[in-house]
Design an enzyme around this catalytic site. Sequence first.
Site, PDB file in Angstrom:
ATOM      1  N   SER A  22      66.622  54.871  49.251  1.00 49.59           N
ATOM      2  CA  SER A  22      66.866  55.054  50.559  1.00 49.59           C
ATOM      3  C   SER A  22      68.318  54.545  50.391  1.00 49.59           C
ATOM      4  CB  SER A  22      66.230  54.138  51.630  1.00 49.59           C
ATOM      5  OG  SER A  22      66.308  53.633  52.678  1.00 49.59           O
ATOM      6  N   CYS A  25      73.623  50.136  52.833  1.00 50.32           N
ATOM      7  CA  CYS A  25      74.738  50.046  52.735  1.00 50.32           C
ATOM      8  C   CYS A  25      75.612  48.865  51.413  1.00 50.32           C
ATOM      9  CB  CYS A  25      75.039  49.458  54.224  1.00 50.32           C
ATOM     10  SG  CYS A  25      75.541  50.757  54.847  1.00 50.32           S
ATOM     11  N   GLN A  99      74.419  60.122  53.203  1.00 44.86           N
ATOM     12  CA  GLN A  99      74.459  60.057  54.225  1.00 44.86           C
ATOM     13  C   GLN A  99      75.281  59.928  55.297  1.00 44.86           C
ATOM     14  OE1 GLN A  99      72.778  56.085  56.506  1.00 44.86           O
ATOM     15  NE2 GLN A  99      71.204  57.415  56.325  1.00 44.86           N
ATOM     16  N   TYR A 186      73.186  52.705  65.658  1.00 47.09           N
ATOM     17  CA  TYR A 186      74.401  53.456  65.766  1.00 47.09           C
ATOM     18  C   TYR A 186      74.917  54.114  67.068  1.00 47.09           C
ATOM     19  CZ  TYR A 186      73.965  50.386  61.731  1.00 47.09           C
ATOM     20  OH  TYR A 186      73.774  49.528  60.501  1.00 47.09           O
ATOM     21  N   GLY A 327      63.775  51.096  48.913  1.00 49.64           N
ATOM     22  CA  GLY A 327      65.455  50.521  49.190  1.00 49.64           C
ATOM     23  C   GLY A 327      64.953  49.684  48.231  1.00 49.64           C
TER      24      GLY A 327
END
Length: 384
Positions: A22, A25, A99, A186, A327
């Site tokens: 996944s 950041c 992404q 976002y 993740g």
Amino acid sequence: MSALFTPLQLREITIKNRLTISPMCQYAATDGFANSYHTVQYGRFALGGFGLVMVEATAVSAEGRITHGDLGLWSDAHIPGLSAIASFLKQYGATPAIQLGHAGPKASMQRPYYGDGPLNASDFERGDLPWPVVSASAQPVDEGWLVPEALDAHGLARIRQAFVDAAKRTHAAGFDVIELHCAHGYLLNSFLSPLTNQRTDAYGGTLENRMRLPLEIAQALRDFWPQEKPMFVRISAVDSSKQGVSVEDSVQFAKALAGMGVDVVDCSTGGIGRTYDYESGYGYQVQYAKRIKAETAIKTMAVGMIVAPQQAEAIVAGGEADLVAIGRQALQNPNFAHEAEQALGAVDASAPFNSWPRQVGWWLNGRQRKIAQIGEWQPAAETV
């Protein structure tokens, strides 16, 4: 046969198994540039056996960064660092993906380990200065956050072009999969959600209007992105608040994405709303991947508290999703995919480490033979 370790063909790209990293950041970039940290961070998942490795949210413009530590692709100068990552992933059998996103109203914020809120005086002392932010409407994320500028026609055109330009650089960097970020509060999620989209023009009001900008950008990316390569879109299937985006809205959005040639919808949730109004727990978001897959002509990826091989296997084998994104569990155990393969009996029991990189598998198969000769280690018996 393990469903989780059955290859998946998407257009002309074959993903060797259904386990995906996944996008997470790392806040480790400077001015958007990838560095050795990122190469190691993503490379270890390829060595760990994952079929597809998704590089974190990468900003299409400098103003579109979440934090000063975000990766970026707003300049050709960013290509070489990301190209090195894509090349390494391919070399070790993983499909390289990335992404692309724009933080919108959640831009110009702190790295999480500095507070995870709007930039403040302590950040300014480190040199992390704020920049103007944009959104669907002039509505801040919360009290104390920057008030965004509502994008006008010129701003909308600038955003669309920034995504296309970043996609061109993505292709030049050698990635095989592109994902458009439409989730988590976002920019594109701010257009989709009635909680943040207060516009009265063609980009606000009805669901059709709120979907307009995300669909325009998705179409522009699909038109440019090579036909032999697949495209994903990450969504918040529901906002955090039940007054926001509903799963019924997301089904309609997914149908529109399928109609323009998007291959996979990556089903996350949340990002808009002060509290999470839905139940959470292990695999709590799988239900959305399952429903969208069942009600549309599109493949889905499930994500969220998927922590065990058997859990991931059941999701794919049961037809709930086509891919499973791991993740935090992968951060804790980068070899999750290899260990899942063994746990599910998807490898040759006589040489269980043959699917590992040969530099490692050679040693581990030797260790396995030694253990077969001498038995598993046990603690010494207590003596009185």
